[in-house]
Design a protein around this motif. Structure first.
Motif, short mmCIF file in Angstrom:
data_model
loop_
_atom_site.label_atom_id
_atom_site.label_comp_id
_atom_site.label_asym_id
_atom_site.label_seq_id
_atom_site.Cartn_x
_atom_site.Cartn_y
_atom_site.Cartn_z
N SER A 1 0.63 -2.19 0.11
CA SER A 1 0.15 0.24 0.31
C SER A 1 0.70 1.26 -0.23
CB SER A 1 -0.88 -0.35 0.49
OG SER A 1 -1.53 -1.15 1.68
N GLN A 2 1.78 1.16 -0.23
CA GLN A 2 2.89 2.38 -0.64
C GLN A 2 3.43 2.56 -1.61
OE1 GLN A 2 6.99 2.21 2.01
NE2 GLN A 2 7.43 4.03 1.13
N ARG A 3 3.21 3.86 -2.40
CA ARG A 3 3.00 4.17 -4.00
C ARG A 3 5.07 5.03 -4.11
NH1 ARG A 3 0.70 4.67 -7.77
NH2 ARG A 3 -1.30 4.33 -6.83
N TYR A 4 6.16 4.03 -4.57
CA TYR A 4 7.06 4.80 -4.63
C TYR A 4 7.41 5.81 -5.92
CZ TYR A 4 8.11 -0.06 -2.36
OH TYR A 4 8.59 -1.01 -0.99
N PRO A 5 8.52 6.89 -5.07
CA PRO A 5 8.88 7.60 -5.89
C PRO A 5 9.15 7.50 -7.28
CG PRO A 5 9.85 7.37 -4.04
CD PRO A 5 9.17 6.53 -4.12
N SER A 6 8.53 7.80 -8.29
CA SER A 6 9.22 7.45 -9.60
C SER A 6 9.12 8.40 -10.56
CB SER A 6 8.91 6.04 -10.47
OG SER A 6 6.94 6.44 -10.56
N LYS A 7 10.03 8.65 -11.97
CA LYS A 7 9.81 9.55 -12.53
C LYS A 7 9.24 9.66 -13.93
CE LYS A 7 11.77 13.06 -10.14
NZ LYS A 7 10.49 14.35 -9.59
N LYS A 8 8.28 7.96 -13.56
CA LYS A 8 8.27 6.96 -15.42
C LYS A 8 7.59 8.18 -15.98
CE LYS A 8 4.14 4.59 -12.85
NZ LYS A 8 3.65 3.20 -12.90
N ASN A 9 6.05 8.58 -15.93
CA ASN A 9 5.28 10.19 -16.47
C ASN A 9 6.59 11.23 -16.85
OD1 ASN A 9 3.37 8.10 -16.26
ND2 ASN A 9 2.96 9.48 -13.98
N ASP A 10 7.68 11.61 -16.79
CA ASP A 10 8.54 12.82 -16.89
C ASP A 10 8.89 12.26 -18.73
OD1 ASP A 10 10.44 14.52 -17.37
OD2 ASP A 10 11.31 14.31 -15.75
N LEU A 11 8.79 13.22 -19.52
CA LEU A 11 8.58 13.16 -20.95
C LEU A 11 10.55 13.54 -21.02
CD1 LEU A 11 5.85 15.13 -22.05
CD2 LEU A 11 6.18 12.61 -21.73
N ASN A 12 11.57 13.68 -20.28
CA ASN A 12 12.19 14.31 -20.46
C ASN A 12 13.58 13.02 -20.17
OD1 ASN A 12 12.24 16.65 -21.63
ND2 ASN A 12 12.16 17.14 -19.48
N ILE A 13 12.28 11.74 -19.54
CA ILE A 13 13.83 10.50 -19.35
C ILE A 13 12.82 9.48 -20.62
CG2 ILE A 13 13.70 11.65 -17.45
CD1 ILE A 13 11.62 9.04 -16.62
N PRO A 14 13.85 8.26 -20.66
CA PRO A 14 13.67 7.62 -21.60
C PRO A 14 12.79 6.38 -21.53
CG PRO A 14 15.76 7.51 -21.89
CD PRO A 14 15.87 8.16 -20.48
N ALA A 15 11.72 6.32 -22.49
CA ALA A 15 10.56 5.72 -22.54
C ALA A 15 10.73 4.20 -22.04
CB ALA A 15 10.33 5.16 -24.01
N ASP A 16 11.96 3.41 -21.95
CA ASP A 16 12.80 2.12 -21.22
C ASP A 16 12.79 2.56 -20.40
OD1 ASP A 16 15.15 3.60 -22.41
OD2 ASP A 16 15.30 1.33 -23.18
N TYR A 17 13.59 3.76 -19.47
CA TYR A 17 14.49 3.93 -18.31
C TYR A 17 13.51 3.02 -17.16
CZ TYR A 17 16.28 6.43 -15.21
OH TYR A 17 17.41 6.41 -13.41
N TYR A 18 12.57 2.85 -17.01
CA TYR A 18 12.44 2.01 -16.38
C TYR A 18 11.12 0.62 -16.87
CZ TYR A 18 11.63 5.50 -12.58
OH TYR A 18 12.43 6.77 -11.73
N PRO A 19 11.93 -0.70 -16.00
CA PRO A 19 11.41 -2.18 -16.74
C PRO A 19 9.61 -1.78 -16.82
CG PRO A 19 13.03 -2.28 -14.62
CD PRO A 19 12.66 -0.67 -15.04
N SER A 20 8.84 -2.41 -17.38
CA SER A 20 7.83 -2.17 -18.28
C SER A 20 6.91 -2.90 -17.42
CB SER A 20 7.29 -2.51 -19.92
OG SER A 20 7.93 -3.95 -20.51
N ARG A 21 7.63 -4.06 -17.52
CA ARG A 21 7.06 -5.00 -16.47
C ARG A 21 7.45 -5.29 -15.03
NH1 ARG A 21 9.05 -10.00 -17.29
NH2 ARG A 21 10.11 -10.59 -18.68
N PRO A 22 7.62 -6.07 -13.67
CA PRO A 22 8.37 -6.55 -12.63
C PRO A 22 9.29 -7.21 -12.95
CG PRO A 22 5.65 -6.04 -12.00
CD PRO A 22 5.71 -5.55 -13.23
N LEU A 23 10.64 -7.48 -12.29
CA LEU A 23 11.86 -8.14 -12.84
C LEU A 23 11.78 -8.84 -12.06
CD1 LEU A 23 14.36 -5.30 -14.09
CD2 LEU A 23 12.64 -6.53 -15.00
N ILE A 24 10.79 -9.03 -10.63
CA ILE A 24 11.23 -9.77 -9.19
C ILE A 24 9.71 -10.39 -9.09
CG2 ILE A 24 13.35 -9.53 -8.98
CD1 ILE A 24 12.44 -7.92 -6.67
#
Length: 529
Positions: free
Chosen positions: A89-112
């Motif tokens: 229930s904790q939302r982690y901070p991320s910049k996945k909606n930031d248009l100035n970073i590459p689209a693949d900066y974060y994985p598209s699905r969980p790695l674990i």
């Protein structure tokens, strides 16, 4: 990305004091805050961390941070890099909606999966100390330093935010340049620290290089972290007669650049520019090829954030300029880029550090006088999270074995160390060290803000400070013979909004943007043991 188990030129993976490493690597001693975590979960977490965390940076040991920092700051920030944006229930901070970073900066699905992520959490929170150990300093910092006298400039103003200091010895008499974030000006002082004039740069100058009748300044754009590209390289041409200023943008859209160096990298006879684009989540070490007629083409040497300091040196004596570069911001380390001709470089990582180090500066200096460059390195950037006093922050010396393999030979602890300069300040033939800290332990050890390490030979240093250096918070420093008497002086730049400061709304006290430490040449009286 480096692969797990990558062997480094230094011949070792960990460079910090060994007691920190042993405290977590060779035992499963749980702290009191997580007594019920199973050994199986810890062991699985250790294996998973080695597999996944080490794919981006050197594997950090639990002992490098306290439990609160792992639990509240570091792991929530790391989760998105494994495709985990919410957990328990904790939302982690991320910049996945930031248009100035590459689209693949974060994985598209969980790695674990969630159980594996909990294993990693258990490994770091159960084995980390509830508080970090104290510094191990054999010699106390002596509060006297007769070799320098402190001069405070008459020029003062409210809230100085000095981001750049430079002693210019290329002109006679010598001059001092100061850059300020809030005023967006460059201030020029004479060799007696009297203000000559100021230039309205309309930018934040953090570095400059001088060429014939002009200077090229590095405008970082924004001090605060951003993935935008606000930085610029500007040509400044001054007319001393009427103080007119011609400000031309050479190139822009730089990712928070912090250093600019003029160098002909492709041996075509034209001056190119090497840029450390520190950035934030994205950045690069890049160079701008001079095509003539004020046209430049950008080339990327290493596409990664954190390039903070570069040295140009033809280490292999083939006539081509090679590059030594310190990267911070995640995958921290010193890299050697060998020039292969035509602007192409090969890359080797000669030293590597965990991200908790907060790499802040390095220099090349020959400490053992064998003709090969050694590395003077500082770590202490402590601004990403709530500051934690870390016993491994400080000043390091790594000696070159003459084949560019480096081994740690000296460490002096300084909380939040930001810069160290090696010069023969006392004229005895060996390199002494001047250090500053922006994140010092101001409560109990404010003297850490400035420490002078006097070299008595054999890499033995005695620490000293000056009481007057407690009057500011030093973000930057330069050394050079400002007054022209043949002895290197020191200038400390004051960033008055030091960490944790809350000034009253109507605060109007004027402060000095810098202090000048004039080298008198007086001998240091070493304390008797």
């Amino acid at each position: 990305m480096p692969k797990p188990g990558k062997r480094l030129m230094s011949g070792c993976v960990l460079s910090f004091p060994l007691f920190l490493f042993l405290s977590s690597c060779h035992s499963y001693k749980k702290n009191d805050s997580h007594p019920d975590v199973s050994d199986a979960s810890i062991k699985n977490g250790q294996l998973l961390a080695a597999k996944y965390c080490q794919s981006c940076h050197l594997l950090p040991e639990p002992s490098l941070n306290d439990t609160r920092a792992w639990e509240k700051d570091i792991l929530p920030l790391m989760g998105p890099h494994l495709g985990i944006f919410e957990y328990n229930s904790q939302r982690y901070p991320s910049k996945k909606n930031d248009l100035n970073i590459p689209a693949d900066y974060y994985p598209s699905r969980p790695l674990i999966d969630e159980e594996q992520w909990q294993n990693i959490i258990d490994y770091y929170t159960a084995l980390s100390p509830t508080s970090l150990p104290a510094q191990q300093r054999s010699d106390p910092i002596q509060p006297v330093l007769p070799m320098f006298t402190v001069e405070t400039p008459a020029f003062q103003y409210v809230d100085p935010t000095t981001c750049y200091v430079n002693i210019d010895t290329a002109v006679i008499p010598h001059e001092l340049w100061i850059g300020d974030i809030l005023t967006k000006k460059l201030y020029r002082f004479n060799d007696r620290v009297k203000l000559i004039d100021s230039l309205n740069i309309n930018g934040i100058v953090v570095d400059k290089t001088v060429e014939e009748n002009k200077m090229v300044v590095c405008d970082i754009g924004l001090i605060n972290p951003t993935n935008d590209k606000p930085g610029k390289a500007k040509t400044i041409i001054r007319n001393d007669r009427d103080r007119a200023l011609l400000d031309t943008v050479l190139f822009d859209k730089l990712m928070r650049p912090v250093q600019i160096t003029t160098v002909d990298l492709n041996a075509d006879g034209k001056s190119d520019y090497l840029i450390c684009e520190f950035g934030y989540m994205v950045g690069a070490l890049s160079w701008y090829e001079n095509l003539g007629n004020n046209k430049f083409e950008r080339h990327i040497i290493r596409e990664a954030p954190g390039a903070i300091r570069a040295y140009v040196s033809d280490y292999n004596h083939d006539g081509l300029p090679d590059l030594w570069v310190l990267f911070a911001q995640g995958e921290e380390g010193v890299f050697l880029f060998t020039n292969r001709g035509n602007g192409k470089f090969s890359e080797e990582e000669v030293l590597r550090f965990p991200p908790s180090f907060g790499s802040s500066y390095f220099e090349l200096a020959d400490f053992n006088k064998d003709g090969f460059p050694d590395i003077l390195y500082t770590c202490g950037d402590n601004g990403d999270f709530k500051p934690v006093l870390k016993p491994y922050h400080g000043v390091y010396i790594y000696l070159n074995d003459k084949t560019n393999h480096f081994d740690q030979a000296f460490f002096f602890p300084v909380h939040g160390c930001y810069k160290a300069i090696a010069r023969d300040f006392d004229g005895d033939g060996d390199a002494d060290i001047a250090t500053i800290s922006f994140y010092a332990d101001y409560t109990d050890q404010p003297e850490e803000g400035f420490v002078y390490l006097e070299n008595s030979g054999g890499l033995k240093f005695m620490p000293f400070t000056l009481p007057e250096t407690k009057m500011g918070r030093w973000l930057t420093m330069d050394a050079g013979d400002l007054d022209g008497d043949g002895k290197p002086d020191i200038v400390l730049g004051n960033y008055s909004f030091w960490p944790g400061t809350k000034k009253p709304v109507n605060y109007q006290k004027k402060e000095s943007p810098f202090i000048f430490l004039k080298n008198t040449g007086s001998k240091i009286m070493r304390p008797q043991k």
